[in-house]
Design an enzyme around this catalytic site. Sequence first.
Site, short mmCIF file in Angstrom:
data_model
loop_
_atom_site.label_atom_id
_atom_site.label_comp_id
_atom_site.label_asym_id
_atom_site.label_seq_id
_atom_site.Cartn_x
_atom_site.Cartn_y
_atom_site.Cartn_z
N ASP A 132 0.16 9.57 -0.89
CA ASP A 132 -0.36 8.93 0.25
C ASP A 132 0.59 9.39 1.12
O ASP A 132 1.69 10.29 1.86
CB ASP A 132 -0.51 7.20 0.46
N LYS A 154 -5.10 8.97 3.24
CA LYS A 154 -5.96 8.67 4.07
C LYS A 154 -5.24 8.17 5.87
O LYS A 154 -4.17 7.88 6.11
CB LYS A 154 -6.41 7.52 3.67
N MET A 270 -1.92 -2.26 9.42
CA MET A 270 -3.10 -1.01 9.70
C MET A 270 -3.70 -1.56 10.67
O MET A 270 -5.15 -1.62 10.72
CB MET A 270 -3.73 -1.28 8.42
#
Length: 381
Positions: A132, A154, A270
Site C-alpha cells: 500500500d 490508494k 484518515m
Amino acid sequence: MTMTANVSLGRPDAMSHTPFLGLRTSLLPCLRDFRSYSIAPASAVRHWARTSCVANSNNHSRHPNGLPQAHITALDNRAGVEDLLALLKSKRPGHSQGPGTVYLAGTGPGDPGLLTLRALQLMQTADVVLYDRLVSPDILRLVHDGARMVYVGKQKGFHTRTQEEIHELLCHFAMEGSSVLRLKGGDPFVFGRGGEEVQYLHQRNITTHVIPGITAASGICAELGIPLTHRGIATSVRFLTGHSREGDEAQLDDSIAACADPHTTLVVYMGLGTLPTLTQQLMGAGLSPGTPAVAIERGTTAEQRTVWAPVDHLCDDVEEAKLQSPTLVIIGEVVGLAKGWQHADSTGQEQRASWSEFREVWEAESAQQEQQQSRESSPVA
C-alpha cells in the site's frame, strides 16, 4: 486556553533508524535459512516498467513511496498480469501446482524498528509483494531483491487498483503456487480492509495468515508520550475512520456524536479531509472546545510533523501547517499529558522547532527534577 499553531517537525530521535540497521545486518544471514527455494537474480527475472500510479504523476522517475522506478513490477493491463503469472509458474517446474499461501502483514506506522520479526522474515522469502501507499520506503527496502513488488496503493481521488482487483491479484498469484505477501500500513485488521481480503481468499480455499502490526494509534501515541488510557482521565479509547462508505454518512455522524465523552480518547484515522465537520460535530455533541488535540503527519518517520491545538483551533492550525495524508488525529484530555502539548501550552505562540530541540529541553528538565528528588531524599548529615 488561547494557543496558536504549534507545529513540530521530525521525530524526538532523529537517529532512530540507525540501531535497526545493525539489527537488520545481523538478522539477514539467519533469515535466509527460512527460504524453501532459491531466488533467481533480480536482473534475470524482473519486468520493469511504469505503474499506473507513476504514469499519472508528473514525476516519472520515482514511485509515490520514494522507491526508484526499477523496483516496481508493471501490471497496467491484463497482459502484464499474465506475464508475471507465467514467470512465477516457470520458477517451479518441478514443484506441485497447488495453491500458495497469502500472508497479510501489518508494517506498523512507518518506523522499520517497529516491524515484527515475523513480518521481516516474510519480506525475505515472499515471491510476490503487494503493498500500500502507507508502507514507508524504509520498510520496502527490506524486501529481498528476488521479490516481484506490485504497488496497489490508494489515496483520495485516485486508486491504482480497486479493492476487487486487489482481491483477484492475491488469488491469481496464490493459485500459481506463489508465496504472496500483502503489506499494509499499521495493522491489517484496523481500518486496513484485511477482513475483506481474508474472507475473499477463504471462500476460494486459499490458506491465509494474518501477521499483526502496531497500529498507528499505539505507535504514534507511544512516540509522543500520549497514553491512550489513564486512570482518572480516560477510561476508554475509540478508533474512528474519517471515511465512510458511500451512503453511510448518517452512520458516521452517529459514531462521531457518541465520541464526545470527555473520558474517551478519540483516535481518527484518515480524517484529514473531514476534520472541519468532525470537530464541529464533536463540539456540537458537547465536547469542550478546549479539549487538547494533536494531528500527526507520517508519525514515527523522519518526516513526522505534528500540530498541537485545542479542538476549536485544530482545523485552522492544520490548514496553516498544510499537513498532508497520512495524518492521524488524537483528541482527548490525555493529549494534555504529553510533553509536546505542555511545551506548546507554556509558550502560547507559534513554534516551528524540531522534535530534537524539544527533546533536549525535556531531558534537561527531567535531569533537574531527578537531581532535586535525589537531594530531597538524601539523609541530612
